[in-house]
Design a protein around this motif. Structure first.
Motif, mmCIF file in Angstrom:
data_model
loop_
_atom_site.group_PDB
_atom_site.id
_atom_site.type_symbol
_atom_site.label_atom_id
_atom_site.label_comp_id
_atom_site.label_asym_id
_atom_site.label_seq_id
_atom_site.Cartn_x
_atom_site.Cartn_y
_atom_site.Cartn_z
ATOM 1 N N CYS A 204 51.127 33.767 36.076
ATOM 2 C CA CYS A 204 49.703 34.097 36.132
ATOM 3 C C CYS A 204 49.524 35.610 36.280
ATOM 4 C CB CYS A 204 49.032 33.382 37.297
ATOM 5 S SG CYS A 204 49.187 31.588 37.269
ATOM 6 N N THR A 205 48.304 36.063 36.072
ATOM 7 C CA THR A 205 48.015 37.498 36.149
ATOM 8 C C THR A 205 48.332 38.053 37.535
ATOM 9 O OG1 THR A 205 46.275 37.298 34.473
ATOM 10 C CG2 THR A 205 46.198 39.224 35.910
ATOM 11 N N GLU A 206 47.975 37.320 38.582
ATOM 12 C CA GLU A 206 48.244 37.797 39.942
ATOM 13 C C GLU A 206 49.736 37.938 40.207
ATOM 14 O OE1 GLU A 206 44.324 35.649 39.824
ATOM 15 O OE2 GLU A 206 46.341 35.339 39.016
ATOM 16 N N GLU A 207 50.530 37.051 39.626
ATOM 17 C CA GLU A 207 51.985 37.118 39.796
ATOM 18 C C GLU A 207 52.572 38.282 39.009
ATOM 19 O OE1 GLU A 207 51.998 32.271 40.324
ATOM 20 O OE2 GLU A 207 52.563 33.184 38.411
ATOM 21 N N LEU A 208 52.008 38.559 37.834
ATOM 22 C CA LEU A 208 52.435 39.737 37.075
ATOM 23 C C LEU A 208 52.150 41.012 37.855
ATOM 24 C CD1 LEU A 208 53.305 41.029 34.244
ATOM 25 C CD2 LEU A 208 50.846 41.302 33.921
ATOM 26 N N HIS A 209 50.944 41.121 38.418
ATOM 27 C CA HIS A 209 50.591 42.315 39.182
ATOM 28 C C HIS A 209 51.524 42.495 40.376
ATOM 29 C CE1 HIS A 209 46.184 42.230 37.547
ATOM 30 N NE2 HIS A 209 47.070 42.646 36.653
ATOM 31 N N ALA A 210 51.886 41.401 41.020
ATOM 32 C CA ALA A 210 52.811 41.497 42.150
ATOM 33 C C ALA A 210 54.181 41.992 41.683
ATOM 34 C CB ALA A 210 52.937 40.142 42.842
ATOM 35 N N ALA A 211 54.613 41.536 40.511
ATOM 36 C CA ALA A 211 55.897 42.006 39.976
ATOM 37 C C ALA A 211 55.842 43.493 39.653
ATOM 38 C CB ALA A 211 56.257 41.202 38.724
ATOM 39 N N GLN A 212 54.709 43.974 39.163
ATOM 40 C CA GLN A 212 54.570 45.398 38.870
ATOM 41 C C GLN A 212 54.550 46.224 40.144
ATOM 42 O OE1 GLN A 212 50.919 45.155 36.586
ATOM 43 N NE2 GLN A 212 52.012 45.264 34.638
ATOM 44 N N GLN A 213 53.845 45.730 41.150
ATOM 45 C CA GLN A 213 53.749 46.469 42.405
ATOM 46 C C GLN A 213 55.056 46.448 43.180
ATOM 47 O OE1 GLN A 213 50.923 48.104 43.573
ATOM 48 N NE2 GLN A 213 49.863 47.641 41.666
ATOM 49 N N TRP A 214 55.836 45.386 43.031
ATOM 50 C CA TRP A 214 57.107 45.228 43.748
ATOM 51 C C TRP A 214 58.240 45.219 42.732
ATOM 52 C CZ3 TRP A 214 58.840 40.113 46.500
ATOM 53 C CH2 TRP A 214 60.007 40.362 47.241
#
Length: 389
Positions: A204-214
């Motif tokens: 999901c988009t939220e999981e992608l953003h978390a991968a980018q941030q971490w």
């Protein structure tokens, strides 16, 4: 354009898929790289010698649009006791060197990677009553393969792919991808090099953003701990309606936020679109320094101008006396070795004071304010770049 057929049915350019014990005469007619990957598939699925297969009608090396020659689709029964549901397993053929005759990939030896060094896989949860695998994952894999062939950028475990659209063109929240090692497929040594298998994982988009941030590996580990979101084998469920952070709200604060604080982000780059506006002058200003006048002649420098620029560059170079590039070694060109005497000219050094300098380098001025414009995703990541600079 592709067609769907059993891999045991004669295709336009390839014979049926042989097993590891194929007769020598038959194996000799079969592309060796393809045969090696099929051997690994037969190890996992000995009861499925002829799986359904999506094949490019016109192969890429014949001018077709699809880089992958084949995508095989297997039925995996999973393991309910280990929270591994039944699913479809897709495996690509074409990112590695299948033929060894340079029709697609240059042969670089048996010790290095075969072609790009990997093939793609994808695990899609099987829906109740589904008797045949959906074919849309094959087109998804073709899209990723086109990117690799056109950019010559390879994928690695932990990479993310921003897709910004449901992977199956539905209303699903699964709109992006992470990449990881396939849990079952082992690296294969082919006559043309080594092939590894990278699995696509829908997120999901939220999981992608978390991968980018971490980092991607950290999010993949979290997905493995949530059976609904992937489980041990990271199986994509296009009907998943909740993110891992909605399923378990503690994951964001206790794992992701803490991981960012201790590890930072391993994001190395993002494809971006960028534009800028000079806000220090009205838009109608014809002298805007962004304009490039193709039809005008570049200004010729006077001797005084040339000397001032050379002196400025020399002072800048004196700040760091270490060479930026290693010394030039003898280079082999067209099969011949040319020895070059070491020589070096200062930047803009010329035998004449009338050196031609590009127009846009001469017309410089200080700007009071500039408005930068980025596409949404790269713009949202600017604070992350500033935070870890």
């Amino acid at each position: 354009m592709a067609e769907l057929r059993p891999s045991g049915a004669p295709g336009p350019t390839a014979p049926p898929a042989p097993g590891p014990t194929a007769p020598p005469a038959f194996a000799s007619l079969f592309p060796p790289g393809l045969h090696a990957i099929y051997g690994e598939c037969r190890r996992l699925y000995p009861d499925q010698p002829n799986p359904l297969q999506v094949t490019a009608i016109v192969k890429y090396w014949l001018g077709g649009p699809d880089p992958l020659d084949y995508v095989s689709m297997y039925r995996n029964v999973g393991s309910p006791s280990a929270n591994i549901p039944e699913h479809w397993h897709y495996i690509s053929f074409g990112l590695s060197d299948l033929y060894g005759d340079s029709r697609v990939h240059e042969f670089t030896g048996t010790d290095g990677p075969s072609g790009f060094g990997f093939e793609l896989t994808f695990r899609l949860k099987r829906e109740t009553g589904e008797s045949a695998p959906p074919t849309w994952p094959a087109e998804l894999m073709q899209g990723l393969a086109r990117y690799v062939f056109q950019s010559e950028n390879t994928f690695c475990s932990g990479d993310h792919v921003s897709w910004h659209s449901p992977l199956d063109n539905s209303e699903s929240r699964i709109q992006h991808m992470l990449l990881t090692e396939d849990p079952q497929m082992q690296p294969v040594q082919t006559p043309f090099g080594v092939v590894t298998f990278l699995q696509i994982v829908g997120v999901c988009t939220e999981e992608l953003h978390a991968a980018q941030q971490w980092n991607g590996q950290g999010i993949l580990e979290l997905l493995r701990t949530v059976p609904i979101a992937g489980g041990p084998w990271l199986i994509t469920d296009m009907r998943r309606g909740e993110t891992i952070f909605e399923i378990d709200p503690h994951l964001q604060q206790e794992r992701v936020d803490k991981g960012i604080e201790t590890d930072g982000s391993n994001l190395s780059g993002v494809s971006a679109k960028c534009a800028w506006d000079d806000l220090s002058r009205p838009p109608e200003d014809d002298e805007d320094s962004r304009s490039i006048c193709i039809g005008t002649q570049p200004r010729r420098l006077s001797g005084k101008d040339t000397e001032q620029i050379r002196e400025t560059l020399r002072r800048g170079l004196e700040i760091n006396s270490k060479p930026v590039l290693p010394p030039i070694n003898p280079q082999r060109q067209n099969g011949l070795t040319h020895d070059r005497a070491p020589s070096r000219k200062d930047s803009l050094e010329s035998d004449s004071s009338t050196a031609i300098i590009p127009h846009e380098l001469i017309r410089t001025r200080q700007l009071e304010s500039v408005h930068l414009k980025f596409n949404q995703e790269s713009g949202a990541l600017i604070p992350l770049c500033l935070r870890f600079c």
